[in-house]
Design a protein around this motif. Structure first.
Motif, mmCIF file in Angstrom:
data_model
loop_
_atom_site.group_PDB
_atom_site.id
_atom_site.type_symbol
_atom_site.label_atom_id
_atom_site.label_comp_id
_atom_site.label_asym_id
_atom_site.label_seq_id
_atom_site.Cartn_x
_atom_site.Cartn_y
_atom_site.Cartn_z
ATOM 1 N N LEU A 159 1.570 7.048 -69.994
ATOM 2 C CA LEU A 159 1.553 7.346 -68.557
ATOM 3 C C LEU A 159 2.962 7.294 -67.961
ATOM 4 O O LEU A 159 3.299 8.091 -67.082
ATOM 5 N N ARG A 160 3.785 6.367 -68.448
ATOM 6 C CA ARG A 160 5.170 6.287 -67.954
ATOM 7 C C ARG A 160 5.942 7.548 -68.341
ATOM 8 O O ARG A 160 6.709 8.084 -67.537
ATOM 9 N N HIS A 161 5.724 8.016 -69.555
ATOM 10 C CA HIS A 161 6.378 9.257 -69.983
ATOM 11 C C HIS A 161 5.892 10.442 -69.141
ATOM 12 O O HIS A 161 6.696 11.291 -68.730
ATOM 13 N N TYR A 162 4.614 10.472 -68.898
ATOM 14 C CA TYR A 162 4.058 11.592 -68.135
ATOM 15 C C TYR A 162 4.556 11.581 -66.693
ATOM 16 O O TYR A 162 4.893 12.629 -66.127
ATOM 17 N N GLU A 163 4.609 10.400 -66.102
ATOM 18 C CA GLU A 163 5.130 10.277 -64.732
ATOM 19 C C GLU A 163 6.558 10.794 -64.651
ATOM 20 O O GLU A 163 6.960 11.399 -63.647
ATOM 21 N N MET A 164 7.318 10.603 -65.733
ATOM 22 C CA MET A 164 8.718 11.017 -65.757
ATOM 23 C C MET A 164 8.865 12.536 -65.811
ATOM 24 O O MET A 164 9.757 13.103 -65.167
ATOM 25 N N ILE A 165 7.997 13.224 -66.553
ATOM 26 C CA ILE A 165 8.167 14.675 -66.724
ATOM 27 C C ILE A 165 7.284 15.496 -65.791
ATOM 28 O O ILE A 165 7.458 16.714 -65.698
ATOM 29 N N ARG A 166 6.356 14.855 -65.083
ATOM 30 C CA ARG A 166 5.413 15.619 -64.260
ATOM 31 C C ARG A 166 6.086 16.476 -63.186
ATOM 32 O O ARG A 166 5.665 17.623 -62.962
ATOM 33 N N PRO A 167 7.126 15.984 -62.465
ATOM 34 C CA PRO A 167 7.778 16.862 -61.475
ATOM 35 C C PRO A 167 8.308 18.153 -62.094
ATOM 36 O O PRO A 167 8.181 19.231 -61.500
ATOM 37 N N ALA A 168 8.891 18.051 -63.297
ATOM 38 C CA ALA A 168 9.395 19.254 -63.970
ATOM 39 C C ALA A 168 8.252 20.176 -64.372
ATOM 40 O O ALA A 168 8.354 21.399 -64.244
ATOM 41 N N LEU A 169 7.149 19.584 -64.832
ATOM 42 C CA LEU A 169 5.978 20.389 -65.186
ATOM 43 C C LEU A 169 5.432 21.110 -63.954
ATOM 44 O O LEU A 169 5.032 22.278 -64.028
ATOM 45 N N PHE A 170 5.426 20.425 -62.830
ATOM 46 C CA PHE A 170 4.914 21.013 -61.595
ATOM 47 C C PHE A 170 5.706 22.264 -61.219
ATOM 48 O O PHE A 170 5.152 23.221 -60.687
ATOM 49 N N ILE A 171 7.002 22.251 -61.524
ATOM 50 C CA ILE A 171 7.860 23.395 -61.211
ATOM 51 C C ILE A 171 7.684 24.517 -62.226
ATOM 52 O O ILE A 171 7.683 25.700 -61.873
ATOM 53 N N ASP A 172 7.503 24.164 -63.499
ATOM 54 C CA ASP A 172 7.603 25.146 -64.578
ATOM 55 C C ASP A 172 6.282 25.769 -65.044
ATOM 56 O O ASP A 172 6.297 26.889 -65.554
ATOM 57 N N ILE A 173 5.157 25.062 -64.924
ATOM 58 C CA ILE A 173 3.930 25.597 -65.516
ATOM 59 C C ILE A 173 2.929 25.996 -64.437
ATOM 60 O O ILE A 173 3.078 25.631 -63.263
ATOM 61 N N GLU A 174 1.916 26.730 -64.852
ATOM 62 C CA GLU A 174 0.906 27.210 -63.920
ATOM 63 C C GLU A 174 0.105 26.045 -63.335
ATOM 64 O O GLU A 174 -0.194 25.077 -64.056
ATOM 65 N N PRO A 175 -0.267 26.115 -62.058
ATOM 66 C CA PRO A 175 -1.027 25.025 -61.424
ATOM 67 C C PRO A 175 -2.324 24.703 -62.156
ATOM 68 O O PRO A 175 -2.705 23.530 -62.266
ATOM 69 N N GLN A 176 -3.001 25.727 -62.675
ATOM 70 C CA GLN A 176 -4.264 25.496 -63.378
ATOM 71 C C GLN A 176 -4.056 24.648 -64.624
ATOM 72 O O GLN A 176 -4.876 23.784 -64.936
#
Length: 262
Positions: A159-176
């Protein structure tokens, strides 16, 4: 004549309006500068130079606000994401009682978000593939060995790793796709509370492994450097035209020979 045609081909392929070229160079320089600044901030935090990091964050803020977001095609959701990660980074360098690991996680999230916004291909967050996949694999191992307490620890690590990369994922991948990942994580959180059904957890972790593996693979394919294809296309087009011209000259010469014989 042949040299003239080849020269025309080169001009058509490589000529670009100077105004467009200047705008693109200016834009590239701006994003590169912002990206470099965010990286310097992260390095300062790792060295526990928090005051210097705060000064660079102020500089980043001033430079970032000068960007014409509409012209650059930055969406409001991406802008909010970077702003939120920036605020978390400020908190990380100004908090009095935050652990160093937590500070680094927050500033790394900011660093990855800036890079995701500024990179046209192969964003930095793709380099987290090994850590994410290893975290999922270790979770499966603890469940298979019925080490539930260790599983809880590994899941918190994930979860700590995911929290760290989630903002970048939000920018780069499709919302679905992001919504699907969030749903899978939320479901795993719900079934880990209370009595852990090992078979159910293992089955769900297998689904998550497949989802993350496909995500990294797809983004790598979608973010391949387009300049390589442009060069291949340009050179291929030049060669085709040159060969066509040579073939036409040869045909004309052969035809002339036939006429002379006749």
């Amino acid at each position: 004549m042949r040299k003239r045609i080849i020269l025309m081909i080169l001009i058509l392929v490589f000529s670009v309006p100077q105004s467009i070229l200047a705008d693109e160079n200016s834009s590239v320089h701006t994003w590169k500068s912002l990206n470099n600044t965010s990286d310097q901030i992260l390095q300062l935090v790792k060295q526990q130079e928090f005051e210097e990091a705060k000064q660079l964050l102020d500089y980043f803020s001033a430079s970032f606000l000068e960007v014409d977001f509409q012209k650059e095609g930055v969406t409001m959701s991406a802008l909010r994401t970077v702003t939120s990660s920036f605020e978390s980074a400020v908190e990380a360098v100004t908090a009095m009682d935050m652990s160093l690991d937590r500070r680094i996680y927050k500033v790394t999230a900011f660093r990855l978000a800036v890079d995701a916004l500024s990179s046209d291909y192969h964003p930095l967050w793709l380099h987290t593939e090994e850590s994410i996949m290893n975290a999922l694999s270790r979770m499966k191992e603890t469940v298979e060995e019925s080490e539930i307490q260790a599983f809880q620890h590994r899941f918190n690590e994930f979860l700590r790793h995911y929290e760290m990369i989630r903002p970048a994922l939000f920018i780069d991948i499709e919302p679905q796709q992001l919504q699907r990942i969030d749903s899978q994580i939320n479901y795993l959180e719900s079934i880990r509370s209370g009595h852990v059904d090992e078979d159910k957890v293992l089955s769900h972790l297998t689904i998550m492994e497949s989802e993350w593996s496909n995500l990294y693979k797809r983004v790598k394919e979608d973010n391949a450097d387009p300049s390589l294809w442009w060069v291949m296309f340009s050179i291929g087009g030049m060669i085709t035209l040159s060969l066509s011209y040579v073939g036409w000259k040869k045909y004309k010469a052969e035809k002339q020979k036939v006429r002379q014989k006749d």
